[in-house]
Design a protein around this motif. Structure first.
Motif, short mmCIF file in Angstrom:
data_model
loop_
_atom_site.label_atom_id
_atom_site.label_comp_id
_atom_site.label_asym_id
_atom_site.label_seq_id
_atom_site.Cartn_x
_atom_site.Cartn_y
_atom_site.Cartn_z
N GLU A 111 0.85 -1.19 0.00
CA GLU A 111 0.00 0.00 0.00
C GLU A 111 0.88 1.24 0.00
OE1 GLU A 111 -3.45 0.17 2.74
OE2 GLU A 111 -2.42 1.92 3.55
N ILE A 112 0.67 2.10 -1.00
CA ILE A 112 1.44 3.35 -1.12
C ILE A 112 0.45 4.50 -1.28
CG2 ILE A 112 3.14 4.62 -2.46
CD1 ILE A 112 4.28 1.92 -3.36
N GLU A 113 0.62 5.53 -0.47
CA GLU A 113 -0.22 6.72 -0.58
C GLU A 113 0.39 7.64 -1.63
OE1 GLU A 113 -1.59 10.40 2.22
OE2 GLU A 113 -1.36 8.43 3.15
N ALA A 114 -0.44 8.06 -2.60
CA ALA A 114 0.03 8.91 -3.69
C ALA A 114 -0.23 10.37 -3.36
CB ALA A 114 -0.69 8.53 -4.98
N HIS A 115 0.72 11.20 -3.73
CA HIS A 115 0.61 12.65 -3.51
C HIS A 115 0.80 13.37 -4.84
CE1 HIS A 115 0.73 11.99 0.81
NE2 HIS A 115 1.77 11.20 0.63
N GLY A 116 -0.06 13.04 -5.81
CA GLY A 116 0.03 13.67 -7.12
C GLY A 116 0.96 12.97 -8.08
N ASN A 117 1.59 11.89 -7.67
CA ASN A 117 2.53 11.17 -8.53
C ASN A 117 2.03 9.74 -8.79
OD1 ASN A 117 2.86 10.36 -5.89
ND2 ASN A 117 5.08 10.32 -5.95
N GLU A 118 0.75 9.62 -9.10
CA GLU A 118 0.13 8.31 -9.29
C GLU A 118 0.78 7.53 -10.43
OE1 GLU A 118 -1.77 11.12 -9.28
OE2 GLU A 118 -2.87 10.97 -7.40
N ALA A 119 0.98 8.18 -11.59
CA ALA A 119 1.52 7.49 -12.76
C ALA A 119 2.93 6.95 -12.48
CB ALA A 119 1.54 8.43 -13.96
N GLU A 120 3.73 7.73 -11.79
CA GLU A 120 5.10 7.30 -11.46
C GLU A 120 5.09 6.09 -10.53
OE1 GLU A 120 8.65 8.91 -8.61
OE2 GLU A 120 7.48 10.42 -9.69
N ILE A 121 4.21 6.11 -9.53
CA ILE A 121 4.13 5.00 -8.58
C ILE A 121 3.59 3.75 -9.26
CG2 ILE A 121 2.98 4.19 -6.48
CD1 ILE A 121 3.16 7.05 -5.42
N ILE A 122 2.58 3.89 -10.10
CA ILE A 122 2.03 2.73 -10.79
C ILE A 122 3.08 2.09 -11.69
CG2 ILE A 122 0.36 2.03 -12.56
CD1 ILE A 122 -1.60 4.05 -11.27
N ALA A 123 3.83 2.91 -12.42
CA ALA A 123 4.89 2.37 -13.28
C ALA A 123 5.96 1.67 -12.45
CB ALA A 123 5.51 3.50 -14.10
N LEU A 124 6.30 2.25 -11.30
CA LEU A 124 7.32 1.65 -10.43
C LEU A 124 6.85 0.31 -9.87
CD1 LEU A 124 10.09 2.20 -9.19
CD2 LEU A 124 8.94 3.41 -7.34
#
Length: 174
Positions: free
Chosen positions: A146-159
């Motif tokens: 579980e990762i909370e996103a702070h406006g960087n959703e696309a970067e986290i999903i790719a990672l």
């Protein structure tokens, strides 16, 4: 204001362990990891602090020992002293060898019972609590990050995808 949480679902414990290490190296904060069984080294990979439960157990044992000795002193010496076998009970110190088994048992009793209560309260597993797992498959055979996103959703999903996740979910939490 609602926040977005991204869930990466994995099917292998070694893959999620390596994924946690890789994602933390990139500077992304992981909120929680849900697993169906304990994964060795996961707490270290997440950067969790060592537990303080052993310290609380020692404190609870000391409380139990103190209350046990106080109880025995009050019952056997202060309130109802008896002359048993020609050995009068006039001081706690002279009768301490007889009180050792009781003192040990009350120490273990207090430490064990208070530790169970502490653990249940700390983990929020008290009676009436609800399960907080975001995906019921984590109790069977899947691992969830579980990762909370702070406006960087696309970067986290790719990672998450490049670390070997079999599924990625986004959810808004109010």
């Amino acid at each position: 204001m609602s926040k977005k949480v991204i869930y990466g679902i994995y099917d292998d414990d070694d893959v999620i362990l390596q994924a946690v290490k890789d994602i933390r190296e990139k500077g992304v904060h992981i909120e929680e990891v849900y697993t169906p069984f304990p994964v060795h080294g996961l707490d270290h990979a997440l950067g969790l602090k060592p537990t303080r439960l052993a310290i609380t157990s020692f404190i609870y044992g000391c409380i139990g020992l103190s209350l046990g000795l106080l109880m025995m002193w009050y019952m056997m010496i202060q309130d109802w002293p008896q002359n048993i076998g020609g050995k009068p009970n006039f001081s706690l110190l002279s009768n301490l060898p007889a009180f050792v088994p009781i003192a040990f048992e009350i120490t273990v009793f207090f430490a064990a019972h208070l530790m169970v209560i502490t653990y249940l309260m700390r983990c929020k597993l008290y009676p009436g609590s609800t399960a907080c797992s975001p995906d019921p498959r984590t109790t069977d055979d899947m691992f969830l990050m579980e990762i909370e996103a702070h406006g960087n959703e696309a970067e986290i999903i790719a990672l998450i995808k490049e670390t070997g996740a079999v599924e990625v979910k986004e959810q808004k939490i109010a």
